[in-house]
Design a protein around this motif. Structure first.
Motif, PDB file in Angstrom:
ATOM      1  N   LEU A 140      19.282  58.937  48.553  1.00 16.99           N
ATOM      2  CA  LEU A 140      19.599  57.696  49.255  1.00 16.99           C
ATOM      3  C   LEU A 140      20.787  57.043  48.564  1.00 16.99           C
ATOM      4  O   LEU A 140      20.768  56.852  47.348  1.00 16.99           O
ATOM      5  N   TYR A 141      21.795  56.715  49.347  1.00 15.52           N
ATOM      6  CA  TYR A 141      23.041  56.202  48.767  1.00 15.52           C
ATOM      7  C   TYR A 141      22.968  54.703  48.563  1.00 15.52           C
ATOM      8  O   TYR A 141      22.480  53.960  49.415  1.00 15.52           O
ATOM      9  N   THR A 142      23.478  54.271  47.414  1.00 12.98           N
ATOM     10  CA  THR A 142      23.512  52.853  47.081  1.00 12.98           C
ATOM     11  C   THR A 142      24.863  52.529  46.475  1.00 12.98           C
ATOM     12  O   THR A 142      25.514  53.407  45.901  1.00 12.98           O
ATOM     13  N   SER A 143      25.284  51.291  46.607  1.00 15.21           N
ATOM     14  CA  SER A 143      26.594  50.901  46.106  1.00 15.21           C
ATOM     15  C   SER A 143      26.574  50.769  44.601  1.00 15.21           C
ATOM     16  O   SER A 143      25.611  50.285  44.009  1.00 15.21           O
ATOM     17  N   GLY A 144      27.663  51.175  43.974  1.00 12.80           N
ATOM     18  CA  GLY A 144      27.833  51.000  42.539  1.00 12.80           C
ATOM     19  C   GLY A 144      29.060  50.146  42.275  1.00 12.80           C
ATOM     20  O   GLY A 144      29.687  49.619  43.192  1.00 12.80           O
ATOM     21  N   SER A 145      29.424  50.027  41.011  1.00 12.73           N
ATOM     22  CA  SER A 145      30.557  49.182  40.652  1.00 12.73           C
ATOM     23  C   SER A 145      31.893  49.878  40.879  1.00 12.73           C
ATOM     24  O   SER A 145      32.941  49.268  40.752  1.00 12.73           O
ATOM     25  N   THR A 146      31.856  51.179  41.198  1.00 10.41           N
ATOM     26  CA  THR A 146      33.083  51.854  41.625  1.00 10.41           C
ATOM     27  C   THR A 146      33.055  51.956  43.140  1.00 10.41           C
ATOM     28  O   THR A 146      32.056  51.655  43.773  1.00 10.41           O
ATOM     29  N   GLY A 147      34.137  52.421  43.730  1.00 11.74           N
ATOM     30  CA  GLY A 147      34.207  52.477  45.184  1.00 11.74           C
ATOM     31  C   GLY A 147      33.312  53.524  45.804  1.00 11.74           C
ATOM     32  O   GLY A 147      32.975  53.431  46.972  1.00 11.74           O
ATOM     33  N   LYS A 148      32.900  54.527  45.043  1.00 13.35           N
ATOM     34  CA  LYS A 148      32.147  55.642  45.622  1.00 13.35           C
ATOM     35  C   LYS A 148      30.641  55.373  45.570  1.00 13.35           C
ATOM     36  O   LYS A 148      30.092  55.145  44.494  1.00 13.35           O
ATOM     37  N   PRO A 149      29.940  55.414  46.719  1.00  7.94           N
ATOM     38  CA  PRO A 149      28.490  55.206  46.697  1.00  7.94           C
ATOM     39  C   PRO A 149      27.791  56.281  45.859  1.00  7.94           C
ATOM     40  O   PRO A 149      28.260  57.404  45.753  1.00  7.94           O
ATOM     41  N   LYS A 150      26.644  55.892  45.287  1.00  7.00           N
ATOM     42  CA  LYS A 150      25.882  56.803  44.435  1.00  7.00           C
ATOM     43  C   LYS A 150      24.715  57.389  45.226  1.00  7.00           C
ATOM     44  O   LYS A 150      23.931  56.643  45.828  1.00  7.00           O
ATOM     45  N   ARG A 172      22.936  40.174  39.000  1.00  2.77           N
ATOM     46  CA  ARG A 172      23.565  41.408  38.553  1.00  2.77           C
ATOM     47  C   ARG A 172      24.492  41.154  37.364  1.00  2.77           C
ATOM     48  O   ARG A 172      25.112  40.103  37.255  1.00  2.77           O
ATOM     49  N   ILE A 173      24.594  42.167  36.493  1.00  2.00           N
ATOM     50  CA  ILE A 173      25.526  42.071  35.364  1.00  2.00           C
ATOM     51  C   ILE A 173      26.763  42.937  35.596  1.00  2.00           C
ATOM     52  O   ILE A 173      27.658  42.977  34.765  1.00  2.00           O
ATOM     53  N   ASP A 174      26.802  43.645  36.741  1.00  6.06           N
ATOM     54  CA  ASP A 174      27.976  44.479  37.051  1.00  6.06           C
ATOM     55  C   ASP A 174      28.638  43.970  38.326  1.00  6.06           C
ATOM     56  O   ASP A 174      28.246  42.942  38.873  1.00  6.06           O
ATOM     57  N   ASP A 175      29.650  44.658  38.783  1.00  3.97           N
ATOM     58  CA  ASP A 175      30.377  44.222  39.974  1.00  3.97           C
ATOM     59  C   ASP A 175      29.689  44.703  41.251  1.00  3.97           C
ATOM     60  O   ASP A 175      30.259  45.407  42.084  1.00  3.97           O
ATOM     61  N   VAL A 176      28.429  44.329  41.382  1.00  8.78           N
ATOM     62  CA  VAL A 176      27.657  44.650  42.576  1.00  8.78           C
ATOM     63  C   VAL A 176      27.083  43.352  43.126  1.00  8.78           C
ATOM     64  O   VAL A 176      26.518  42.556  42.376  1.00  8.78           O
ATOM     65  N   LEU A 177      27.281  43.127  44.425  1.00 13.03           N
ATOM     66  CA  LEU A 177      26.764  41.922  45.074  1.00 13.03           C
ATOM     67  C   LEU A 177      25.432  42.240  45.725  1.00 13.03           C
ATOM     68  O   LEU A 177      25.181  43.374  46.119  1.00 13.03           O
ATOM     69  N   GLY A 231      19.729  41.058  50.306  1.00 12.97           N
ATOM     70  CA  GLY A 231      18.892  42.093  49.713  1.00 12.97           C
ATOM     71  C   GLY A 231      19.526  43.466  49.674  1.00 12.97           C
ATOM     72  O   GLY A 231      18.920  44.419  49.206  1.00 12.97           O
ATOM     73  N   HIS A 232      20.772  43.602  50.159  1.00 13.33           N
ATOM     74  CA  HIS A 232      21.454  44.898  50.176  1.00 13.33           C
ATOM     75  C   HIS A 232      22.589  44.897  49.158  1.00 13.33           C
ATOM     76  O   HIS A 232      23.416  43.989  49.136  1.00 13.33           O
ATOM     77  N   ARG A 233      22.625  45.918  48.322  1.00 11.63           N
ATOM     78  CA  ARG A 233      23.639  45.982  47.279  1.00 11.63           C
ATOM     79  C   ARG A 233      24.957  46.501  47.832  1.00 11.63           C
ATOM     80  O   ARG A 233      25.016  47.542  48.487  1.00 11.63           O
ATOM     81  N   MET A 234      26.011  45.752  47.574  1.00 11.99           N
ATOM     82  CA  MET A 234      27.349  46.114  48.029  1.00 11.99           C
ATOM     83  C   MET A 234      28.286  46.095  46.824  1.00 11.99           C
ATOM     84  O   MET A 234      28.377  45.093  46.127  1.00 11.99           O
ATOM     85  N   ALA A 292      48.389  44.051  50.794  1.00 11.69           N
ATOM     86  CA  ALA A 292      49.028  44.593  49.595  1.00 11.69           C
ATOM     87  C   ALA A 292      48.022  44.705  48.457  1.00 11.69           C
ATOM     88  O   ALA A 292      48.029  45.668  47.692  1.00 11.69           O
ATOM     89  N   GLU A 293      47.131  43.727  48.351  1.00 11.51           N
ATOM     90  CA  GLU A 293      46.205  43.686  47.222  1.00 11.51           C
ATOM     91  C   GLU A 293      44.986  42.849  47.615  1.00 11.51           C
ATOM     92  O   GLU A 293      45.090  41.939  48.445  1.00 11.51           O
ATOM     93  N   ALA A 294      43.837  43.158  47.020  1.00 10.79           N
ATOM     94  CA  ALA A 294      42.627  42.386  47.328  1.00 10.79           C
ATOM     95  C   ALA A 294      41.688  42.397  46.131  1.00 10.79           C
ATOM     96  O   ALA A 294      41.651  43.359  45.361  1.00 10.79           O
ATOM     97  N   ALA A 295      40.940  41.322  45.985  1.00 12.52           N
ATOM     98  CA  ALA A 295      39.871  41.236  44.985  1.00 12.52           C
ATOM     99  C   ALA A 295      38.665  40.596  45.657  1.00 12.52           C
ATOM    100  O   ALA A 295      38.809  39.662  46.463  1.00 12.52           O
ATOM    101  N   VAL A 296      37.474  41.107  45.347  1.00 16.58           N
ATOM    102  CA  VAL A 296      36.253  40.631  45.993  1.00 16.58           C
ATOM    103  C   VAL A 296      35.266  40.161  44.926  1.00 16.58           C
ATOM    104  O   VAL A 296      35.058  40.840  43.917  1.00 16.58           O
ATOM    105  N   VAL A 297      34.680  38.995  45.153  1.00 15.02           N
ATOM    106  CA  VAL A 297      33.630  38.472  44.274  1.00 15.02           C
ATOM    107  C   VAL A 297      32.511  37.919  45.160  1.00 15.02           C
ATOM    108  O   VAL A 297      32.645  37.853  46.384  1.00 15.02           O
TER     109      VAL A 297
END
Length: 655
Positions: free
Chosen positions: A263-273, A522-527, A531-534, A551-556
């Motif tokens: 089952l895939y879940t979001s991690g702190s990198t762009g690629k789902p785990k 969370r202590i990492d870059d996961v929102l 109830g769903h981790r992104m 050109a550029e984006a940052a998400v928090v």
């Protein structure tokens, strides 16, 4: 259940007396047993709760830590444990699933019927060449067929990977490709909130993107009869494939460590785990937590409102309830259609006794009830309820109290459960006959779970002081690895500085007096959105892939009173910074772009435009400042290292 001065809700004595874990003395006894012989404790429960074809002789094998194994020389079949076993013990005529469709139509399926359907689908999959060890992607909405597809895969030893029906073609393609699926099971369309939404068309788009060459068959459940494209070399109707199949199918007996699902879940990198779970250990925890956390009795009607595309739907819809021979409700629709009284009407109609839902749903229904007296829960008969549950994120005390009073009538314990895709089942949770409750706290670890709070070096911190949540000992339902990436598994969950402890990725604090746990985020870059981790990186990658504009984006993330956390994107465009109506128009274009790239659940709530992002002179984005901007806070932090401090004012304008 009266609230005393400390905010603690004691357990009524009658409830305690008849519970599976009756009182704190019984809880303490289980904890002591696990502490004295960790492997022996879990082995005892595995023999008690599961039926084994070949009995295991080993409990925990930690020789390859952190790649732990449990009961590895034993063989069993998950589908047999959920279905055949119930029929064999005389429950064939008992209702397994009460399915309520989006339009209100109700279908009841007995254990005997569910077994027959599962066997027919299992035989259909085998006829198409699916075998033990193959991976099958399931892209279905909530349905009896979704549960049957999961059980059928388990029956023949195929590993399933369910993808939530709200994910985009790109996200679906990435998962099909990563897991190496040979088949996709989907539907023509799904029905949600009175609308027909595409599924098969998204599968077609996903395969057209390339990289899915291993897929030889797309099996399609006809749900709506809507018009769809058809490739006769690949596409097959489910009803035609099942038509002449036998209603019996010998289970494939697999080792306890055989992968049941990815089952895939979001991690702190762009690629789902791709989180990989075993068969034996996972099913044990699913059954055990069903019985103890929900204090499940034979006559209960259990309803978990999650989707099978998330781990909650795996553990507490597809597997846990069936492993105990329970009757459960499966719901196709949404809580606000045809009106926001839908949940309460269904509890009333089906006499639901155990109700498990998400804080986001509770908060949205509080708003609806306050706005419209006609859908207030007091207008419905909710007297059948005896246990309430909360899942997905910490439930805030105000929502807890409303839930307790208005849905539970002040008499139903609320089990506020902390767990993750990776843990397989509940880790920290009240037990309704044992644990006094405190609104906002998930209370104490499930018996056998060695949860603790440590600092960055893995050293325990005193109660009352916040830190990093870890689990010190392996447990049977834990993640086995990340599919195809064992190094990422070790780096993500067993960093060397934490002394071999499992890193949950959440911060927590224990109460100085009670020792109760409260999750702080969370202590990492996961929102955590509804109830769903992104992963923030995943959303950033989607935004910058809109190469014509961005050109550029940052998400928090920022706190949100309904969804818990909201996605806030800070965007630098390739053209001039827009304002007014133009800014709103571009913001909506970008939201729709993200929805196409990932899925509607990833749409940013706020999009803020700037000429640049706040960076240090070395080029590092200062995300702590962006988090303050997203929350609307006055910046009091040091900005002297910023290349352009004035940029923060621009970024404060939300669209």
């Amino acid at each position: 259940m009266n609230e005393n001065e400390t905010g603690t809700h004691p357990i009524p004595v009658p409830d305690m007396k008849h519970a599976h874990v009756p009182g704190m003395a019984a809880y303490d006894q289980l904890v002591a047993e696990a502490e004295a012989d960790h492997s022996g404790y879990w082995s005892r429960l595995a023999r008690e709760f599961l039926t084994w074809k070949t009995p295991f002789t080993k409990g925990l094998d930690d020789s390859r830590a952190p790649f732990f194994e449990w009961f590895e020389d034993g063989t069993l079949n998950v589908s047999y444990n959920c279905l055949d076993r119930q029929v064999e013990r005389g429950l064939g005529d008992k209702t397994a699933i009460i399915f309520e469709a989006d339009d209100g139509q109700v279908t009841r399926v007995s254990y005997r019927d569910l077994l027959a359907r599962t066997c027919r689908m299992a035989n259909a999959l085998k006829a198409r060449g699916v075998k033990k060890g193959d991976r099958v992607v399931i892209y279905l909405s909530m349905s009896i067929e979704g549960v049957v597809a999961m059980q059928a895969c388990a029956r023949i030893g195929a590993t399933h990977s369910v993808v939530f029906g709200g994910f985009s073609a790109q996200s679906l393609r990435d998962r099909i490709q990563d897991v190496g699926a040979v088949m996709v099971i989907t539907a023509d369309e799904q029905l949600r909130g009175g609308r027909q939404l595409p599924l098969k068309a998204i599968v077609d788009d996903a395969i057209a993107l390339g990289g899915c060459e291993a897929v030889t068959d797309v099996i399609v459940y006809r749900r709506t009869g809507g018009k769809i494209a058809w490739d006769p070399s690949r596409d097959r109707w489910l009803h035609e494939e099942m038509q002449n199949q036998a209603e019996s199918c010998e289970p494939e007996w697999v080792g306890a460590e055989h992968p049941l699902f990815v089952l895939y879940t979001s991690g702190s990198t762009g690629k789902p785990k791709g989180v990989q779970h075993s068969s034996g250990g996972y099913l044990l925890h699913a059954a055990l937590t069903m019985k103890w956390t929900f204090d499940l009795k034979d006559d209960d009607v259990f309803w978990c409102t999650a989707d099978i595309g998330w781990v909650t739907g795996h553990t507490y819809i597809a597997y846990g309830p069936l492993a105990l021979g329970a009757t459960e409700v499966v719901f196709e629709g949404v809580p606000t259609y045809p009106d926001a009284g839908r949940f309460w009407k269904m509890i009333q109609d089906h006499k639901v006794s155990v109700f498990y839902t998400a804080p986001t749903a509770i908060r949205s229904l509080i708003k609806a009830a306050e706005a419209d007296e006609a859908v207030h829960p007091k207008r419905y008969d909710l007297s059948s309820l005896r246990i309430l549950g909360s899942v997905g994120e910490p439930i805030n005390p105000a929502a807890w109290k409303w839930f307790h009073q208005n849905i539970g009538g002040g008499r139903c314990p609320i089990v506020d459960t902390f767990w993750q895709t990776e843990t397989g089942g509940h880790m920290i949770t009240p037990l309704p006959g044992a644990t006094p409750l405190v609104p906002g706290s998930c209370t104490l670890p499930f018996p056998g779970i060695a949860a603790a709070i440590v600092d960055e070096t893995g050293t325990d911190v005193p109660n009352g002081q916040g830190g990093i949540l870890v689990v010190k000992k392996p447990w049977p339902s834990m993640i086995r690895t990340i599919w195809g990436d064992p190094e990422r598994f070790k780096a993500s969950y067993y960093p060397p500085e934490l002394k071999g402890y499992y890193l949950a990725g959440d911060g927590a604090i224990r109460d100085a007096q009670t020792g109760y746990f409260t999750i702080t985020g969370r202590i990492d870059d996961v929102l955590n959105v509804s109830g769903h981790r992104m992963g923030t990186m995943e959303i950033e990658s989607a935004l910058v892939s809109c190469t014509d504009l961005v050109a550029e984006a940052a998400v928090v993330g920022r706190p949100d009173e309904t969804t818990g956390e909201a996605i806030c994107a800070f965007v630098v465009l390739k053209g001039p910074r827009p304002s007014g109506e133009e800014a709103k128009k571009i913001a909506n274009e970008l939201r729709n772009w993200v929805a196409r790239e990932i899925g509607p659940i990833a749409k940013p709530k706020d999009i803020c435009f700037g000429d640049n992002l706040p960076k240090t002179r070395s080029g590092k984005i200062m995300r702590r400042l962006l988090r303050s901007v997203a929350k609307g806070e006055t910046i009091t932090q040091d900005t002297s290292t910023l290349e352009n401090p004035a940029i923060l004012e621009q970024l404060a304008q939300r669209n």
